[in-house]
Scaffold this motif. Structure first.
Motif, short mmCIF file in Angstrom:
data_model
loop_
_atom_site.label_atom_id
_atom_site.label_comp_id
_atom_site.label_asym_id
_atom_site.label_seq_id
_atom_site.Cartn_x
_atom_site.Cartn_y
_atom_site.Cartn_z
N PHE A 78 -0.50 7.73 -7.07
CA PHE A 78 0.29 6.56 -6.72
C PHE A 78 0.60 5.71 -7.94
CE2 PHE A 78 -2.12 7.83 -3.00
CZ PHE A 78 -1.10 8.01 -2.09
N LYS A 79 1.82 5.18 -7.97
CA LYS A 79 2.29 4.38 -9.09
C LYS A 79 2.59 2.96 -8.63
CE LYS A 79 2.08 7.93 -11.69
NZ LYS A 79 0.83 8.05 -12.43
N VAL A 80 2.84 2.07 -9.58
CA VAL A 80 3.12 0.67 -9.28
C VAL A 80 4.35 0.56 -8.38
CG1 VAL A 80 3.76 -1.56 -10.28
CG2 VAL A 80 2.09 -0.11 -11.42
N GLY A 81 4.24 -0.23 -7.33
CA GLY A 81 5.34 -0.43 -6.39
C GLY A 81 5.26 0.42 -5.15
N ASP A 82 4.40 1.44 -5.14
CA ASP A 82 4.26 2.29 -3.95
C ASP A 82 3.59 1.53 -2.82
OD1 ASP A 82 5.35 4.32 -5.41
OD2 ASP A 82 3.48 5.44 -5.68
N SER A 83 4.02 1.80 -1.60
CA SER A 83 3.38 1.23 -0.42
C SER A 83 2.31 2.22 0.04
CB SER A 83 4.42 1.01 0.68
OG SER A 83 3.80 0.48 1.82
N VAL A 84 1.07 1.75 0.17
CA VAL A 84 -0.04 2.65 0.50
C VAL A 84 -0.89 2.05 1.61
CG1 VAL A 84 -0.19 3.69 -1.78
CG2 VAL A 84 -1.54 1.67 -1.27
N ARG A 85 -1.67 2.92 2.24
CA ARG A 85 -2.67 2.49 3.21
C ARG A 85 -4.04 2.81 2.63
NH1 ARG A 85 -0.87 3.37 9.13
NH2 ARG A 85 -3.04 3.95 9.29
N ILE A 86 -4.97 1.86 2.76
CA ILE A 86 -6.31 2.06 2.24
C ILE A 86 -7.31 1.86 3.37
CG2 ILE A 86 -5.75 1.36 -0.13
CD1 ILE A 86 -6.87 -1.39 0.46
N GLN A 87 -8.46 2.58 3.26
CA GLN A 87 -9.49 2.42 4.27
C GLN A 87 -10.84 2.23 3.60
OE1 GLN A 87 -9.93 5.73 6.89
NE2 GLN A 87 -11.08 6.96 5.44
N GLU A 88 -11.74 1.59 4.32
CA GLU A 88 -13.08 1.34 3.81
C GLU A 88 -13.81 2.66 3.56
OE1 GLU A 88 -14.96 -2.64 5.57
OE2 GLU A 88 -14.50 -1.11 7.07
N CYS A 89 -14.68 2.64 2.56
CA CYS A 89 -15.51 3.81 2.28
C CYS A 89 -16.82 3.34 1.67
CB CYS A 89 -14.79 4.79 1.34
SG CYS A 89 -14.54 4.16 -0.31
N ALA A 90 -17.70 4.27 1.43
CA ALA A 90 -18.96 3.94 0.75
C ALA A 90 -18.63 3.49 -0.68
CB ALA A 90 -19.87 5.15 0.73
N PRO A 91 -19.45 2.65 -1.27
CA PRO A 91 -19.15 2.16 -2.63
C PRO A 91 -19.02 3.31 -3.63
CG PRO A 91 -20.91 0.87 -1.66
CD PRO A 91 -20.63 2.00 -0.72
N ARG A 92 -17.88 3.30 -4.37
CA ARG A 92 -17.65 4.32 -5.41
C ARG A 92 -18.04 3.79 -6.78
NH1 ARG A 92 -14.40 9.07 -3.62
NH2 ARG A 92 -14.20 8.61 -1.42
N SER A 93 -17.98 2.47 -6.95
CA SER A 93 -18.36 1.83 -8.21
C SER A 93 -18.68 0.37 -7.90
CB SER A 93 -17.24 1.94 -9.24
OG SER A 93 -16.17 1.10 -8.88
N LYS A 94 -18.85 -0.42 -8.95
CA LYS A 94 -19.18 -1.83 -8.76
C LYS A 94 -18.10 -2.57 -7.97
CE LYS A 94 -20.12 -6.01 -11.41
NZ LYS A 94 -20.25 -6.57 -12.76
N SER A 95 -16.85 -2.22 -8.19
CA SER A 95 -15.76 -2.95 -7.56
C SER A 95 -14.97 -2.16 -6.52
CB SER A 95 -14.79 -3.46 -8.63
OG SER A 95 -14.28 -2.37 -9.35
N LYS A 96 -15.17 -0.85 -6.43
CA LYS A 96 -14.39 -0.02 -5.51
C LYS A 96 -15.14 0.23 -4.21
CE LYS A 96 -13.19 3.50 -8.18
NZ LYS A 96 -12.48 4.73 -8.59
N ARG A 97 -14.57 -0.29 -3.10
CA ARG A 97 -15.13 -0.08 -1.77
C ARG A 97 -14.08 0.47 -0.82
NH1 ARG A 97 -18.66 -1.36 -4.84
NH2 ARG A 97 -20.38 -2.83 -4.48
N TRP A 98 -12.94 0.84 -1.35
CA TRP A 98 -11.81 1.32 -0.55
C TRP A 98 -11.27 2.61 -1.15
CZ3 TRP A 98 -10.08 -1.48 3.73
CH2 TRP A 98 -10.66 -2.73 3.90
N GLU A 99 -10.60 3.42 -0.33
CA GLU A 99 -9.95 4.64 -0.80
C GLU A 99 -8.55 4.73 -0.21
OE1 GLU A 99 -12.49 7.82 0.42
OE2 GLU A 99 -12.19 7.43 2.55
N VAL A 100 -7.64 5.33 -0.97
CA VAL A 100 -6.26 5.45 -0.53
C VAL A 100 -6.17 6.57 0.50
CG1 VAL A 100 -3.90 5.94 -1.24
CG2 VAL A 100 -5.41 4.64 -2.75
N VAL A 101 -5.54 6.26 1.65
CA VAL A 101 -5.39 7.26 2.71
C VAL A 101 -4.06 7.97 2.56
CG1 VAL A 101 -5.26 7.61 5.19
CG2 VAL A 101 -6.82 5.93 4.27
N ALA A 102 -2.97 7.22 2.58
CA ALA A 102 -1.62 7.79 2.49
C ALA A 102 -0.65 6.68 2.14
CB ALA A 102 -1.22 8.43 3.81
N ASN A 103 0.63 7.07 1.96
CA ASN A 103 1.63 6.04 1.68
C ASN A 103 2.47 5.80 2.90
OD1 ASN A 103 2.71 8.59 1.51
ND2 ASN A 103 4.06 8.13 -0.15
#
Length: 76
Positions: free
Chosen positions: A51-76
């Motif tokens: 995904f690039k800047v300007g794309d419309s995406v859907r994100i969902q909660e997930c287990a922590p991947r890093s200090k700041s990442k708690r979400w993952e991209v599902v689809a656009n």
């Protein structure tokens, strides 16, 4: 408990496997009765750097991947 799914726009893809997604919500102010727009940024996991800047995406909660990442991209 079901995972929350939010829709937003990618504002940054500078980091590897990470996108910053701005999610806007609208609500009526309890006293002023005026529609207010508020936005919040979430850092989401994007494994393929698809995904690039300007794309419309859907994100969902997930287990922590890093200090700041708690979400993952599902689809656009």
């Amino acid at each position: 408990m079901p995972k929350r799914i939010l829709q937003g726009t990618v504002t940054s893809d500078a980091n590897d496997q990470t996108v910053t997604v701005s999610v806007e919500r609208r609500f009526t102010h309890p006293i002023l009765k005026k529609t207010i727009r508020k936005s919040k940024k979430y850092r989401a996991h994007d494994a393929e750097n698809a995904f690039k800047v300007g794309d419309s995406v859907r994100i969902q909660e997930c287990a922590p991947r890093s200090k700041s990442k708690r979400w993952e991209v599902v689809a656009n």
